[in-house]
Scaffold this active site. Structure first.
Site, PDB file in Angstrom:
ATOM      1  CG  MET A  35      42.881  36.130  35.798  1.00 61.22           C
ATOM      2  SD  MET A  35      41.831  34.806  36.366  1.00 61.22           S
ATOM      3  CE  MET A  35      40.727  35.685  37.447  1.00 61.22           C
ATOM      4  N   GLY A  36      42.833  40.254  33.151  1.00 57.03           N
ATOM      5  CA  GLY A  36      42.157  41.279  32.366  1.00 57.03           C
ATOM      6  C   GLY A  36      41.029  41.941  33.126  1.00 57.03           C
ATOM      7  CG  HIS A  42      44.472  44.718  36.996  1.00 61.64           C
ATOM      8  ND1 HIS A  42      43.123  44.934  36.918  1.00 61.64           N
ATOM      9  CD2 HIS A  42      44.629  43.419  37.371  1.00 61.64           C
ATOM     10  CE1 HIS A  42      42.474  43.819  37.223  1.00 61.64           C
ATOM     11  NE2 HIS A  42      43.360  42.888  37.517  1.00 61.64           N
ATOM     12  CE  LYS A 154      40.187  42.434  46.304  1.00 60.82           C
ATOM     13  NZ  LYS A 154      39.954  41.659  45.116  1.00 60.82           N
ATOM     14  CG  ASP A 155      44.063  38.607  44.815  1.00 63.99           C
ATOM     15  OD1 ASP A 155      43.013  37.975  44.921  1.00 63.99           O
ATOM     16  OD2 ASP A 155      44.176  39.613  44.074  1.00 63.99           O
ATOM     17  CB  SER A 190      37.537  43.267  42.749  1.00 65.00           C
ATOM     18  OG  SER A 190      37.206  42.021  42.163  1.00 65.00           O
ATOM     19  CB  SER A 191      37.964  42.014  37.365  1.00 65.39           C
ATOM     20  OG  SER A 191      39.294  42.414  37.192  1.00 65.39           O
ATOM     21  NE  ARG A 192      35.485  36.519  40.617  1.00 64.44           N
ATOM     22  CZ  ARG A 192      36.696  35.938  40.636  1.00 64.44           C
ATOM     23  NH1 ARG A 192      37.678  36.479  41.332  1.00 64.44           N
ATOM     24  NH2 ARG A 192      36.924  34.829  39.958  1.00 64.44           N
TER      25      ARG A 192
HETATM   26  P1  AMP Z   1      43.449  39.430  38.668  1.00 63.16           P
HETATM   27  O1  AMP Z   1      43.281  40.013  37.303  1.00 63.16           O
HETATM   28  O2  AMP Z   1      42.271  39.595  39.558  1.00 63.16           O
HETATM   29  O3  AMP Z   1      44.015  38.036  38.630  1.00 63.16           O
HETATM   30  O4  AMP Z   1      44.573  40.298  39.356  1.00 63.16           O
HETATM   31  C1  AMP Z   1      45.835  40.477  38.770  1.00 63.16           C
HETATM   32  C2  AMP Z   1      46.764  41.122  39.764  1.00 63.16           C
HETATM   33  O5  AMP Z   1      46.235  42.396  40.150  1.00 63.16           O
HETATM   34  C3  AMP Z   1      46.899  40.298  41.044  1.00 63.16           C
HETATM   35  O6  AMP Z   1      48.254  40.323  41.468  1.00 63.16           O
HETATM   36  C4  AMP Z   1      45.989  41.020  41.991  1.00 63.16           C
HETATM   37  O7  AMP Z   1      46.363  40.870  43.341  1.00 63.16           O
HETATM   38  C5  AMP Z   1      46.177  42.458  41.551  1.00 63.16           C
HETATM   39  N1  AMP Z   1      45.056  43.279  42.010  1.00 63.16           N
HETATM   40  C6  AMP Z   1      43.736  43.020  41.842  1.00 63.16           C
HETATM   41  N2  AMP Z   1      42.998  43.962  42.469  1.00 63.16           N
HETATM   42  C7  AMP Z   1      43.865  44.827  43.036  1.00 63.16           C
HETATM   43  C8  AMP Z   1      43.724  46.016  43.827  1.00 63.16           C
HETATM   44  N3  AMP Z   1      42.527  46.496  44.161  1.00 63.16           N
HETATM   45  N4  AMP Z   1      44.837  46.642  44.256  1.00 63.16           N
HETATM   46  C9  AMP Z   1      46.066  46.146  43.929  1.00 63.16           C
HETATM   47  N5  AMP Z   1      46.267  45.044  43.193  1.00 63.16           N
HETATM   48  C10 AMP Z   1      45.184  44.391  42.749  1.00 63.16           C
END
Ligand code: AMP
Length: 290
Positions: A35-36, A42, A154-155, A190-192
């Site tokens: 989700m950027g 990422h 992470k997820d 985390s992006s958050r």
């Molecule tokens: P998101 O942009 O949050 O939807 O995450 C995109 C991908 O990056 C998903 O497969 C997440 O599980 C992975 N991701 C997010 N945070 C981490 C992290 N800290 N370590 C490894 N993978 C991550």
């Protein structure tokens, strides 16, 4: 692709399909859906893909279908230019960043439901979330047609749900999980995390330490799941700023509740709200099989 070259940016289904078609039959395509608001978590997935496949595509799409009505869709960070620079910097070949209207044409009325693994944990806290995830990921798989797709541990529940969907629907894609990337103090990236105030940011690694506390008890021989949950939850509730949504011990693949940690090991999974930010994290306890 050479690092520091801008990745090709694909916006429409037509552009994506033409690029996919242009790849030689011998190429293998790795895919990282995101989700950027990219961070090292990422990028580690993109690097895994580049090590494994001859071409790598990263998608950037903030998927409205996986956000609840009271969640942070509107304020979710969208630093698109910077994301593309980061991806260019490591040599990613292409970025697919469609509009919401491209992904969900007027009147779209078909969704994908995984009906077991998606129920507990985040599924219970965020009704409809995993329906949004499975629907968008299946659509992205159909569009990108990757050989391998990379998801972050992470997820962990998201990984389990996607793996189940891929198995149940015979999707011709291999799923690889990438390890959790953490800040030096243990906070999972985390992006958050950008939502956290400086005080909250200082407190946030307690989530990681609560996982480590339970993992240490496991290492000392504790196998009782309730006891491990108690230890972890108590460690986190030491700071009342955390509103703990769940702190649970589950089977690592099926996510079923465990009484005792057996040969398959376990997933320690936690979600907590700190201020206005919902944080999740997890830890794998390895079983004797591993
Ligand atoms: P998101 O942009 O949050 O939807 O995450 C995109 C991908 O990056 C998903 O497969 C997440 O599980 C992975 N991701 C997010 N945070 C981490 C992290 N800290 N370590 C490894 N993978 C991550």
């Amino acid at each position: 692709m050479n690092p520091n070259t801008k990745p090709l940016i694909l916006r429409t289904v037509e552009e994506l399909r033409a690029w996919r078609k242009s790849l030689a039959p011998g190429e293998t395509l790795g895919f990282v859906p995101t989700m950027g608001a990219l961070h090292e978590g990422h990028l580690s997935l993109a690097r895994l893909s580049m090590g494994r496949c001859s071409k790598t595509l990263v998608s950037i799409f903030v998927n409205p279908l996986q956000f609840g009505p009271k969640e942070d869709l509107a304020r979710y960070p969208r630093p698109f230019e910077r994301d593309c620079e980061l991806l260019g910097g490591i040599g990613v070949d292409a970025v697919f960043s469609p509009s919401v209207a491209t992904m969900y044409p007027e009147g779209a009325s078909t969704t994908v439901v995984e009906d077991t693994v998606s129920h507990p944990l985040c599924g219970a806290m965020r009704p409809g979330h995993f329906l949004g995830v499975t629907t968008v990921v299946l659509k992205l798989f159909n569009l990108v047609q990757p050989d391998v797709a990379f998801f972050g541990q992470k997820d962990a529940q998201q990984c389990a749900v996607i793996e189940r969907m891929v198995r149940d629907l015979d999707l011709p894609v291999e799923i690889i999980r990438g390890e959790i990337v953490r800040e030096p103090d243990g906070l999972a990236m985390s992006s958050r995390n950008v939502y956290l105030s400086p005080e909250e940011r200082e407190k946030a690694p307690l989530i990681y330490r609560s996982l480590k506390a339970a993992a240490a008890a496991y290492e000392r021989g504790e196998r009782d799941a309730c006891r491990l949950e108690e230890l972890g939850r108590e460690a986190l509730e030491l700071d009342p700023s955390f509103n703990v949504q769940y702190w649970e011990v589950r089977h690592p693949r099926t996510l079923e509740k465990l009484e005792t940690v057996g040969p398959d090991g376990a997933l320690l999974a936690v979600a907590a709200v700190l201020g206005t930010t919902r944080l999740i994290d997890n830890w794998i306890l390895k079983g004797q099989k591993h």
